[in-house]
Write an enzyme that holds these catalytic residues in place. Structure first.
Site, mmCIF file in Angstrom:
data_model
loop_
_atom_site.group_PDB
_atom_site.id
_atom_site.type_symbol
_atom_site.label_atom_id
_atom_site.label_comp_id
_atom_site.label_asym_id
_atom_site.label_seq_id
_atom_site.Cartn_x
_atom_site.Cartn_y
_atom_site.Cartn_z
ATOM 1 N N SER A 16 -73.836 -6.873 -21.923
ATOM 2 C CA SER A 16 -72.853 -6.748 -23.003
ATOM 3 C C SER A 16 -71.963 -7.986 -23.051
ATOM 4 O O SER A 16 -71.834 -8.716 -22.067
ATOM 5 C CB SER A 16 -71.974 -5.508 -22.758
ATOM 6 O OG SER A 16 -70.858 -5.477 -23.621
ATOM 7 N N TYR A 75 -66.511 0.193 -17.423
ATOM 8 C CA TYR A 75 -67.769 -0.145 -18.091
ATOM 9 C C TYR A 75 -67.985 -1.656 -18.049
ATOM 10 O O TYR A 75 -69.073 -2.141 -17.721
ATOM 11 C CB TYR A 75 -67.736 0.350 -19.539
ATOM 12 C CG TYR A 75 -68.898 -0.113 -20.395
ATOM 13 C CD1 TYR A 75 -70.135 0.526 -20.317
ATOM 14 C CD2 TYR A 75 -68.752 -1.175 -21.292
ATOM 15 C CE1 TYR A 75 -71.199 0.110 -21.113
ATOM 16 C CE2 TYR A 75 -69.800 -1.580 -22.092
ATOM 17 C CZ TYR A 75 -71.027 -0.945 -21.999
ATOM 18 O OH TYR A 75 -72.084 -1.362 -22.784
#
Length: 248
Positions: free
Chosen positions: A139, A152
């Site tokens: 990400s 996360y």
């Protein structure tokens, strides 16, 4: 990396980015194996695709992984691409005590440790192939975390570091290591954090296909490319760009 006549495993393949990758690569003449936890949703996804095999399983559970790996070795000895796409994310305020450790533990297990385990178990099969690839889906937050998804982001930073090390370790083998780094993507998975404002999962899949064609190993999808340049010039500016509410 060749883009056709591959046998491809995609975890988290029944929806979102994983489904779009499965759709695009199956259309390119590849056999795609999609893994998902929900049997009904997996079957529905498989019905929409061509040249696909669904396998029910949760990659965060050791017993499920053992069962999946056994099937792959016996039924798909030509497996040469593994796309680690299954993920977990929680909104998580570090100033509150709302299950922070529990959420972080699940994210780290699903987004990082489960990938290490699956890659380790499939590496002997992959290295037997004339050409093979591992794709780790990380990400944009691997470069700078977003405060609403702090743990996360930490799991994706771990995955990024691991991907760099894995690429070096496998550099003298037939296995190429790609890292797919999307920004916010409009999927069901991302709706709690404003996913409707994100790019389409189709765009992510298309960028992966292009990366295979050009052997681009770190794939900065959409806004990630611009953000990465900012990160290189000033990690502090990148952090505040990701978290504008905290900027002085």
């Amino acid at each position: 990396m060749k883009t056709t006549q591959n046998t491809i495993l995609i975890t988290g393949g029944s929806a979102g980015i994983g489904f779009e990758i499965a759709r695009l690569f199956s259309q390119q003449g590849n056999h795609v194996i999609i893994v998902g936890r929900n049997e009904e949703r997996l079957a529905q996804a498989a019905a929409k695709l061509q040249n696909v095999t669904p396998l029910v399983g949760d990659v965060s559970k050791e017993a499920d992984v053992e069962a999946i790996v056994k099937i792959l070795y016996s039924d798909f000895p030509n497996l040469n691409v593994v796309i680690n796409n299954a993920g977990s994310a929680f909104l998580n305020n570090l100033l509150e005590t709302d299950r922070t450790f529990e959420k972080a533990q699940e994210e780290m297990l699903t987004n990082y440790l489960s990938i290490v385990r699956l890659n380790e178990k499939l590496q002997p099969l992959l290295t037997k192939q004339a050409e093979a690839a591992i794709v780790n889906v990380s990400s944009i937050v691997a470069f700078a975390p977003n405060n609403v998804l702090p743990t996360y982001g930490a799991s994706k930073a771990a995955l990024h570091s691991y991907s760099l090390s894995l690429r070096l370790s496998l550099s003298k083998t037939s296995v190429k290591v790609f890292e797919l780094m999307p920004p916010l993507v409009n999927t069901d998975f991302s709706q709690p954090i404003g996913g409707a404002n994100g790019i389409s999962p189709t765009a992510v899949a298309e960028d992966l296909l292009k990366a295979f064609e050009t052997d681009t190993y770190e794939i900065h999808v959409g806004h990630t490319a611009e953000f990465y340049k900012l990160f290189l010039s000033s990690p502090t500016d990148a952090l505040y760009a990701m978290n504008p509410a905290f900027q002085a």
